[in-house]
Motif scaffolding. Structure first.
Motif, PDB file in Angstrom:
ATOM      1  N   ARG A  44      -2.746   0.939 -11.881  1.00 50.63           N
ATOM      2  CA  ARG A  44      -2.105  -0.205 -12.204  1.00 50.63           C
ATOM      3  C   ARG A  44      -1.276  -0.530 -11.072  1.00 50.63           C
ATOM      4  O   ARG A  44      -0.791   0.336 -10.216  1.00 50.63           O
ATOM      5  CB  ARG A  44      -1.372  -0.288 -13.369  1.00 50.63           C
ATOM      6  N   PHE A  45      -1.298  -1.798 -10.236  1.00 50.64           N
ATOM      7  CA  PHE A  45      -0.275  -2.097  -9.578  1.00 50.64           C
ATOM      8  C   PHE A  45       0.568  -3.430 -10.333  1.00 50.64           C
ATOM      9  O   PHE A  45       0.118  -4.403 -11.051  1.00 50.64           O
ATOM     10  CB  PHE A  45      -0.847  -2.995  -8.291  1.00 50.64           C
ATOM     11  N   ARG A  48       4.896   1.690 -10.166  1.00 46.60           N
ATOM     12  CA  ARG A  48       6.182   1.745 -10.461  1.00 46.60           C
ATOM     13  C   ARG A  48       6.710   3.322 -10.160  1.00 46.60           C
ATOM     14  O   ARG A  48       8.025   3.524 -10.153  1.00 46.60           O
ATOM     15  CB  ARG A  48       6.642   1.265 -11.822  1.00 46.60           C
ATOM     16  N   ARG A 100      -4.549  -5.238 -12.351  1.00 41.92           N
ATOM     17  CA  ARG A 100      -3.892  -6.000 -11.345  1.00 41.92           C
ATOM     18  C   ARG A 100      -4.090  -5.413  -9.772  1.00 41.92           C
ATOM     19  O   ARG A 100      -4.072  -4.546  -9.636  1.00 41.92           O
ATOM     20  CB  ARG A 100      -2.357  -6.312 -11.511  1.00 41.92           C
ATOM     21  N   TYR A 101      -4.444  -6.416  -8.754  1.00 43.53           N
ATOM     22  CA  TYR A 101      -4.556  -5.729  -7.402  1.00 43.53           C
ATOM     23  C   TYR A 101      -4.200  -7.043  -6.366  1.00 43.53           C
ATOM     24  O   TYR A 101      -3.087  -7.930  -6.916  1.00 43.53           O
ATOM     25  CB  TYR A 101      -5.973  -5.575  -7.270  1.00 43.53           C
ATOM     26  N   GLY A 105      -0.882 -10.471  -6.487  1.00 42.58           N
ATOM     27  CA  GLY A 105      -0.102 -10.545  -5.365  1.00 42.58           C
ATOM     28  C   GLY A 105      -0.086 -12.092  -4.657  1.00 42.58           C
ATOM     29  O   GLY A 105       0.855 -12.714  -4.698  1.00 42.58           O
TER      30      GLY A 105
END
Ligand code: FDM
Length: 212
Positions: A44-45, A48, A100-101, A105
């Motif tokens: 995942r992005f 963290r 998410r990628y 962003g």
């Protein structure tokens, strides 16, 4: 060769607004693929766990303030620091499902008013996904779901802008899945699309870079 022992894994990206169900679906998809005997990982992005990721996490929880462009570049750096690992995993045959990628962003930063092309620039050269699935939910519906409102971007007016940015960003190759359906129904649709994509990658579909 097309035998699965030497073929590469697929890079599968799930995108969508906050609370669209991505995290549940990515995790179910991961379990499904492993159950079929595929080598698969769930990423995942933002990630963290890295030091860049910790800066992002403190920004998202409003513990720190950062210039819009500075945080944009940190999100991008967080993907760059994982790029070589991602490439070696894919080449060794592991499929990676990413929650998410780069699209997040660009969608989230451009929703703040930053220039679209400026937002895309630092993503150039990252690995291009073999499949992008967008879990589509009206922003009003997402706000009704539990756990909403904790982090910086979880506000209705902002999510409406993010949805518009996603609409400007998507192309014909994206699979749009209605995220208002039942979890089981969405799960079935995802399984079908993802297995097809993995199959194409096993047939020597080349790995490419953003944005082509
Ligand atoms: N987000 C996520 C961005 O603004 N840029 C990015 O590059 C990425 C990957 O961070 F609101 C936003 C999207 C979301 C927030 O994401 C945290 P998760 O999926 O809730 O951890």
């Amino acid at each position: 060769s097309s035998d699965s022992s030497s073929s590469r894994g697929a890079l599968i990206v799930l995108e969508g607004l906050d609370r669209c169900g991505k995290t549940t679906q990515s995790s179910n998809l991961h379990k499904y693929l492993e159950g079929l005997g595929h080598s698969a990982e769930l990423w995942r992005f933002p990630d963290r766990t890295t030091s860049v990721g910790q800066m992002i996490s403190s920004y998202l929880s409003n513990e720190s303030q950062l210039d819009d462009r500075a945080i944009h570049l940190l999100f991008s750096a967080n993907r760059w620091e994982k790029r070589s690992l991602m490439e070696s995993k894919l080449k060794s045959g592991t499929t990676i499902i990413v929650d998410r990628y780069s699209y997040s962003g660009v969608a989230f930063s451009s929703a703040k008013g930053l220039d679209f092309e400026w937002c895309k620039a630092p993503e150039k050269g990252l690995l291009a996904p073999d499949l992008v699935v967008y879990l589509d939910i009206p922003p009003e519906k997402a706000t009704e779901r539990g756990g909403y409102g904790g982090e910086r971007y979880e506000q209705l007016e902002f999510q409406k802008k993010v949805r518009q940015s996603y609409q400007a960003l998507h192309d014909a190759s994206w699979k749009i899945v209605d995220a208002c359906g039942s979890v089981k129904d969405i799960e079935k649709q995802l399984q079908e699309i993802v297995l097809e994509s993995i199959g194409l990658c096993q047939k020597e579909k080349p790995l490419t870079c953003l944005w082509s």
